[in-house]
Motif scaffolding. Structure first.
Motif, mmCIF file in Angstrom:
data_model
loop_
_atom_site.group_PDB
_atom_site.id
_atom_site.type_symbol
_atom_site.label_atom_id
_atom_site.label_comp_id
_atom_site.label_asym_id
_atom_site.label_seq_id
_atom_site.Cartn_x
_atom_site.Cartn_y
_atom_site.Cartn_z
ATOM 1 N N LEU A 133 4.849 8.057 7.838
ATOM 2 C CA LEU A 133 4.100 8.059 7.057
ATOM 3 C C LEU A 133 3.507 6.943 6.398
ATOM 4 N N ALA A 134 4.726 6.264 5.840
ATOM 5 C CA ALA A 134 4.400 5.080 4.985
ATOM 6 C C ALA A 134 3.747 3.916 6.020
ATOM 7 N N TYR A 135 4.124 3.847 7.409
ATOM 8 C CA TYR A 135 3.435 3.153 8.332
ATOM 9 C C TYR A 135 2.012 3.280 8.446
ATOM 10 N N LYS A 136 1.708 4.734 8.373
ATOM 11 C CA LYS A 136 0.260 5.375 8.644
ATOM 12 C C LYS A 136 -0.571 4.742 7.136
ATOM 13 N N ALA A 137 0.212 4.819 6.086
ATOM 14 C CA ALA A 137 -0.433 4.251 5.014
ATOM 15 C C ALA A 137 -0.732 2.698 5.184
ATOM 16 N N ALA A 138 0.175 2.072 5.471
ATOM 17 C CA ALA A 138 -0.204 0.747 5.542
ATOM 18 C C ALA A 138 -1.151 0.463 6.716
ATOM 19 N N SER A 139 -1.070 1.217 7.807
ATOM 20 C CA SER A 139 -2.511 0.855 8.746
ATOM 21 C C SER A 139 -3.826 1.075 8.216
ATOM 22 N N GLU A 140 -3.818 2.015 7.279
ATOM 23 C CA GLU A 140 -5.066 2.430 6.579
ATOM 24 C C GLU A 140 -5.422 1.210 5.672
ATOM 25 N N ALA A 141 -4.479 0.590 5.033
ATOM 26 C CA ALA A 141 -4.482 -0.498 3.862
ATOM 27 C C ALA A 141 -4.784 -1.846 4.604
ATOM 28 N N ILE A 142 -4.258 -1.793 5.474
ATOM 29 C CA ILE A 142 -4.561 -3.049 6.608
ATOM 30 C C ILE A 142 -5.835 -3.105 7.166
ATOM 31 N N MET A 143 -6.283 -1.999 7.421
ATOM 32 C CA MET A 143 -7.758 -1.827 7.824
ATOM 33 C C MET A 143 -8.938 -2.179 6.971
ATOM 34 N N ALA A 144 -8.297 -1.827 5.507
ATOM 35 C CA ALA A 144 -9.361 -2.301 4.431
ATOM 36 C C ALA A 144 -10.120 -3.831 4.711
ATOM 37 N N LYS A 145 -9.097 -4.629 5.310
ATOM 38 C CA LYS A 145 -9.528 -5.844 5.374
ATOM 39 C C LYS A 145 -10.689 -6.287 6.539
ATOM 40 N N HIS A 146 -10.495 -5.157 7.364
ATOM 41 C CA HIS A 146 -11.526 -5.302 8.316
ATOM 42 C C HIS A 146 -12.718 -4.454 8.230
ATOM 43 N N THR A 147 -12.843 -3.776 7.058
ATOM 44 C CA THR A 147 -14.134 -2.782 6.870
ATOM 45 C C THR A 147 -15.072 -3.435 6.101
ATOM 46 N N GLY A 148 -16.398 -3.183 6.678
ATOM 47 C CA GLY A 148 -17.623 -3.722 6.155
ATOM 48 C C GLY A 148 -17.769 -3.698 4.631
ATOM 49 N N GLY A 149 -18.276 -2.789 4.100
ATOM 50 C CA GLY A 149 -18.562 -2.747 2.691
ATOM 51 C C GLY A 149 -17.621 -2.629 1.533
ATOM 52 N N LEU A 150 -17.742 -2.998 0.259
ATOM 53 C CA LEU A 150 -16.817 -2.744 -0.565
ATOM 54 C C LEU A 150 -16.189 -1.491 -0.723
ATOM 55 N N PHE A 151 -17.282 -0.470 -0.881
ATOM 56 C CA PHE A 151 -16.966 1.164 -1.212
ATOM 57 C C PHE A 151 -15.744 1.422 0.077
ATOM 58 N N ASP A 152 -16.312 1.066 1.302
ATOM 59 C CA ASP A 152 -15.311 1.453 2.115
ATOM 60 C C ASP A 152 -14.083 0.751 2.286
ATOM 61 N N LYS A 153 -13.983 -0.363 1.810
ATOM 62 C CA LYS A 153 -12.564 -0.959 1.446
ATOM 63 C C LYS A 153 -12.016 -0.124 0.326
ATOM 64 N N LEU A 154 -12.622 0.109 -0.661
ATOM 65 C CA LEU A 154 -11.963 0.840 -1.801
ATOM 66 C C LEU A 154 -11.511 2.294 -1.309
ATOM 67 N N ASP A 155 -12.462 3.042 -0.551
ATOM 68 C CA ASP A 155 -11.974 4.210 0.133
ATOM 69 C C ASP A 155 -10.654 4.199 0.852
#
Length: 163
Positions: A48-70
């Motif tokens: 589950l911690a790796y799952k969380a890390a994958s979500e956080a890493i994807m924030a770098k590659h997400t378009g808008g600021l609100f998507d990154k924050l989510d």
């Protein structure tokens, strides 16, 4: 899960560690890692911690600021859950620390950095009785030293410890 299954599942820790390292450096790898982890539905705290890390890493590659924050908020909730399931696991704490210590301060999402740094440093200094295998010890120690998260006498002690 049987012992033989532990090595064939895509969620075996050696495989997840490799995915994590690749995802941190490459957008295509981060998308593959996210897809793999998004499909995970079990309750193993480290996975589950790796799952969380994958979500956080994807924030770098997400378009808008609100998507990154989510994504960052979602990752934070997932990390909290993983830590709640296994609060003394150094790999979980390392994953959360490695993500939170790289987030911009203005997000206010780095609230566990000091706590995790202290726990990780204490754990590393107990090696080889740290609970970390040689590979994990090396990865965590090198990250902490390379990014100067540990300094002074503690850093010198860490450099002298055998793997």
């Amino acid at each position: 899960m049987s012992v033989s299954d532990a090595h064939t599942t895509p969620y075996a820790l050696p495989k997840l560690r490799q995915h994590y390292r690749q995802a941190a450096a490459d957008e295509a790898a981060s998308r593959r890692f996210y897809e793999l982890m998004n499909a995970y539905t079990e309750r193993d705290a480290v996975v589950l911690a790796y799952k969380a890390a994958s979500e956080a890493i994807m924030a770098k590659h997400t378009g808008g600021l609100f998507d990154k924050l989510d994504r960052v908020k979602s990752a934070s909730r997932q990390f909290d859950h993983a830590v709640q399931l296994n609060p003394r696991n150094p790999e979980i704490r390392f994953l959360r620390f490695s993500i939170e210590s790289n987030l911009p301060g203005f997000l206010g999402a780095s609230k566990h950095v000091d706590e995790d740094r202290e726990m990780l440093t204490t754990t590393l200094l107990q090696h080889p009785k740290s609970g970390l295998d040689a590979e994990s010890f090396r990865v965590v120690r090198d990250f902490m030293l390379t990014h100067e998260h540990v300094r002074g006498p503690q850093a010198a002690q860490l450099r002298q410890l055998p793997e």
